[in-house]
Design a protein around this motif. Structure first.
Motif, mmCIF file in Angstrom:
data_model
loop_
_atom_site.group_PDB
_atom_site.id
_atom_site.type_symbol
_atom_site.label_atom_id
_atom_site.label_comp_id
_atom_site.label_asym_id
_atom_site.label_seq_id
_atom_site.Cartn_x
_atom_site.Cartn_y
_atom_site.Cartn_z
ATOM 1 N N LYS A 1 0.800 -1.222 0.000
ATOM 2 C CA LYS A 1 0.000 0.000 0.000
ATOM 3 C C LYS A 1 0.837 1.278 0.000
ATOM 4 N N VAL A 2 2.131 1.153 -0.244
ATOM 5 C CA VAL A 2 3.004 2.327 -0.170
ATOM 6 C C VAL A 2 2.583 3.395 -1.178
ATOM 7 N N GLU A 3 2.371 3.024 -2.405
ATOM 8 C CA GLU A 3 2.016 4.021 -3.419
ATOM 9 C C GLU A 3 0.638 4.615 -3.151
ATOM 10 N N LYS A 4 -0.292 3.800 -2.681
ATOM 11 C CA LYS A 4 -1.621 4.300 -2.313
ATOM 12 C C LYS A 4 -1.505 5.318 -1.186
ATOM 13 N N LEU A 5 -0.676 5.015 -0.192
ATOM 14 C CA LEU A 5 -0.464 5.943 0.919
ATOM 15 C C LEU A 5 0.095 7.267 0.425
ATOM 16 N N ARG A 6 1.122 7.223 -0.401
ATOM 17 C CA ARG A 6 1.740 8.458 -0.880
ATOM 18 C C ARG A 6 0.772 9.273 -1.730
ATOM 19 N N SER A 7 -0.006 8.598 -2.561
ATOM 20 C CA SER A 7 -0.962 9.294 -3.417
ATOM 21 C C SER A 7 -2.013 10.005 -2.582
ATOM 22 N N GLU A 8 -2.560 9.329 -1.593
ATOM 23 C CA GLU A 8 -3.612 9.938 -0.770
ATOM 24 C C GLU A 8 -3.031 10.946 0.215
ATOM 25 N N TRP A 9 -1.784 10.758 0.607
ATOM 26 C CA TRP A 9 -1.102 11.750 1.450
ATOM 27 C C TRP A 9 -1.012 13.071 0.675
ATOM 28 N N ASP A 10 -0.661 12.997 -0.589
ATOM 29 C CA ASP A 10 -0.569 14.208 -1.408
ATOM 30 C C ASP A 10 -1.901 14.945 -1.494
ATOM 31 N N ALA A 11 -3.006 14.222 -1.336
ATOM 32 C CA ALA A 11 -4.337 14.817 -1.484
ATOM 33 C C ALA A 11 -4.904 15.361 -0.182
ATOM 34 N N LEU A 12 -4.177 15.236 0.926
ATOM 35 C CA LEU A 12 -4.675 15.742 2.206
ATOM 36 C C LEU A 12 -4.901 17.248 2.132
ATOM 37 N N THR A 13 -5.961 17.709 2.770
ATOM 38 C CA THR A 13 -6.226 19.150 2.870
ATOM 39 C C THR A 13 -6.322 19.624 4.313
ATOM 40 N N ASP A 14 -6.213 18.689 5.266
ATOM 41 C CA ASP A 14 -6.301 19.017 6.684
ATOM 42 C C ASP A 14 -5.554 17.934 7.456
ATOM 43 N N THR A 15 -4.825 18.318 8.488
ATOM 44 C CA THR A 15 -4.044 17.331 9.244
ATOM 45 C C THR A 15 -4.932 16.275 9.897
ATOM 46 N N HIS A 16 -6.180 16.627 10.219
ATOM 47 C CA HIS A 16 -7.068 15.671 10.884
ATOM 48 C C HIS A 16 -7.469 14.525 9.950
ATOM 49 N N GLN A 17 -7.257 14.706 8.659
ATOM 50 C CA GLN A 17 -7.585 13.641 7.704
ATOM 51 C C GLN A 17 -6.559 12.511 7.741
ATOM 52 N N PHE A 18 -5.408 12.765 8.350
ATOM 53 C CA PHE A 18 -4.323 11.785 8.284
ATOM 54 C C PHE A 18 -4.680 10.482 8.997
ATOM 55 N N LEU A 19 -5.233 10.573 10.196
ATOM 56 C CA LEU A 19 -5.582 9.349 10.921
ATOM 57 C C LEU A 19 -6.714 8.601 10.230
ATOM 58 N N MET A 20 -7.613 9.333 9.585
ATOM 59 C CA MET A 20 -8.649 8.655 8.807
ATOM 60 C C MET A 20 -8.018 7.868 7.657
ATOM 61 N N LEU A 21 -6.971 8.445 7.061
ATOM 62 C CA LEU A 21 -6.269 7.753 5.986
ATOM 63 C C LEU A 21 -5.603 6.480 6.506
ATOM 64 N N THR A 22 -4.956 6.551 7.654
ATOM 65 C CA THR A 22 -4.289 5.356 8.183
ATOM 66 C C THR A 22 -5.298 4.266 8.524
ATOM 67 N N ARG A 23 -6.443 4.662 9.072
ATOM 68 C CA ARG A 23 -7.472 3.654 9.382
ATOM 69 C C ARG A 23 -7.999 3.014 8.094
ATOM 70 N N LYS A 24 -8.181 3.828 7.075
ATOM 71 C CA LYS A 24 -8.672 3.321 5.792
ATOM 72 C C LYS A 24 -7.711 2.274 5.231
ATOM 73 N N LEU A 25 -6.412 2.513 5.361
ATOM 74 C CA LEU A 25 -5.408 1.600 4.822
ATOM 75 C C LEU A 25 -5.028 0.490 5.806
ATOM 76 N N ARG A 26 -5.623 0.524 6.987
ATOM 77 C CA ARG A 26 -5.382 -0.476 8.035
ATOM 78 C C ARG A 26 -3.903 -0.520 8.438
ATOM 79 N N ILE A 27 -3.346 0.679 8.579
ATOM 80 C CA ILE A 27 -2.009 0.847 9.125
ATOM 81 C C ILE A 27 -2.142 1.804 10.304
#
Length: 356
Positions: free
Chosen positions: A191-217
């Motif tokens: 999921k490394v490339e998926k993580l980097r792609s969605e990291w680039d799309a963040l617009t708020d720091t609070h979205q980061f933990l939602m991203l990690t939960r989505k990727l189950r990391i």
């Protein structure tokens, strides 16, 4: 520091005697006895050895709004590796089922109510005088947040609030749940490339933990997976050096100290770091911070994109993978960073790279 060799027991009489004889701080004594800090307080419910302990409703919706009337207070939030003590007022409370806020004068909290399980109002005789506090603990009996009334303050409103919150439970025993295990880094190489792609799309720091939960990391796993320019690992010693540099330069920053039930944020500039044994300390007017520097095992410089510009943090983790603390640049209403912080971190990271 003297060492107390006492039997492990949750028997109230045993715990009261241990506290009467102890030279350790309550948290350290609890660890040595193999009980929680909340067990120690519960054992003193009522009047014992110069202490008065009252069981109170721990829900933040009842406690937090009422604290504003008490004027300046000291807010204490900690985990196993760091303690933050901020003096100010508890204003601007905003309730929420999942998360609540305190946005007062100096006191800035993020509260997660489901972890506010056990509450006590405490009056304790100290060498300086009678010290009054409200203390909140999680299901395992570990401290979530403590509120201290200044020794010279009029106690009238504190006593009224204590009586309003009292549950009437006079038991000197306490039922607790097992501690939740600290989660080490969770990664997924696929999921490394998926993580980097969605990291680039963040617009708020609070979205980061939602991203990690989505990727189950998890947070630490994401940093290890993403690598630069998203996250750059520094030597463990770098964190103490950064604290020293912040004090030397007066760089404004936000220090986040928390546990599963409360995050306490201190914003501003800081004085010189004062080492004491394994501890690194800020001892500033209205703010004390104490870090067990020997607990720091991993340090990361992390950059997250937001609508308001990049949010750059320096984050410390312990050997088990638990988050100790995060430091961000002091934010304004318009941006998630400030130039002094960005320059400090960039220069610091470059210096660390040159030293490697």
């Amino acid at each position: 520091m003297a060492v107390n060799t006492l039997p492990q027991s949750t028997d109230p009489a045993t715990l009261r005697q241990a506290q009467k004889d102890a030279t350790l701080r309550p948290r350290d004594l609890a660890d040595q006895l193999g009980v929680s800090e909340a067990h120690l307080l519960a054992a003193r419910t009522g009047q014992h050895d110069g202490h008065s302990v009252t069981r109170i409703d721990p829900h933040p919706d009842r406690l937090m709004p009422a604290l504003e009337k008490l004027g300046p207070l000291m807010a204490l939030t900690r985990n196993d590796s760091i303690v933050s003590e901020v003096t100010g007022t508890y204003g601007g409370y905003r309730a929420g089922d999942h998360a609540a806020l305190v946005l007062g004068d100096q006191i800035d909290l993020r509260i997660f109510p489901k972890h506010w399980v056990h509450g006590f109002a405490v009056e304790a005789e100290t060498k300086q005088g009678l010290r009054r506090s409200f203390q909140i603990f999680d299901a395992a009996g570990d401290a979530i947040h403590k509120v201290y009334l200044p020794l010279d303050a009029d106690p009238t409103d504190w006593l009224v609030l204590r009586d309003q919150l009292a549950t009437g439970n006079t038991s000197d025993t306490l039922d607790t749940a097992p501690r939740e295990a600290i989660e080490d880094a969770i990664t997924d190489a696929d999921k490394v490339e998926k993580l980097r792609s969605e990291w680039d799309a963040l617009t708020d720091t609070h979205q980061f933990l939602m991203l990690t939960r989505k990727l189950r990391i998890n947070r630490l796993g994401a940093y290890r997976m993403a690598g630069e320019p998203y996250a750059r690992r520094l030597p463990a010693a770098a964190f103490g050096q950064l604290l020293t540099a912040m004090g030397d330069t007066g760089t404004p920053a936000m220090i986040f100290v928390g546990n599963q039930g409360c995050i306490q944020i201190k914003s501003g500039s800081y004085g010189a770091v004062k080492p004491m044994g394994p501890w690194l300390n800020y001892l500033d007017p209205g703010f004390d911070m104490h870090l067990r520097n020997d607990h720091v095992a991993e340090v990361w410089v992390v950059t997250k994109p937001t609508r308001r510009g990049p949010a750059v943090s320096v984050e410390a983790f312990d050997a088990k993978g638990g988050l100790i603390t995060q430091i961000f640049g002091h934010r304004t209403a318009d941006v998630d960073h400030n130039g002094a912080w960005m320059d400090l971190v960039a220069g610091f990271a470059t210096a660390q790279e040159a030293a490697e």
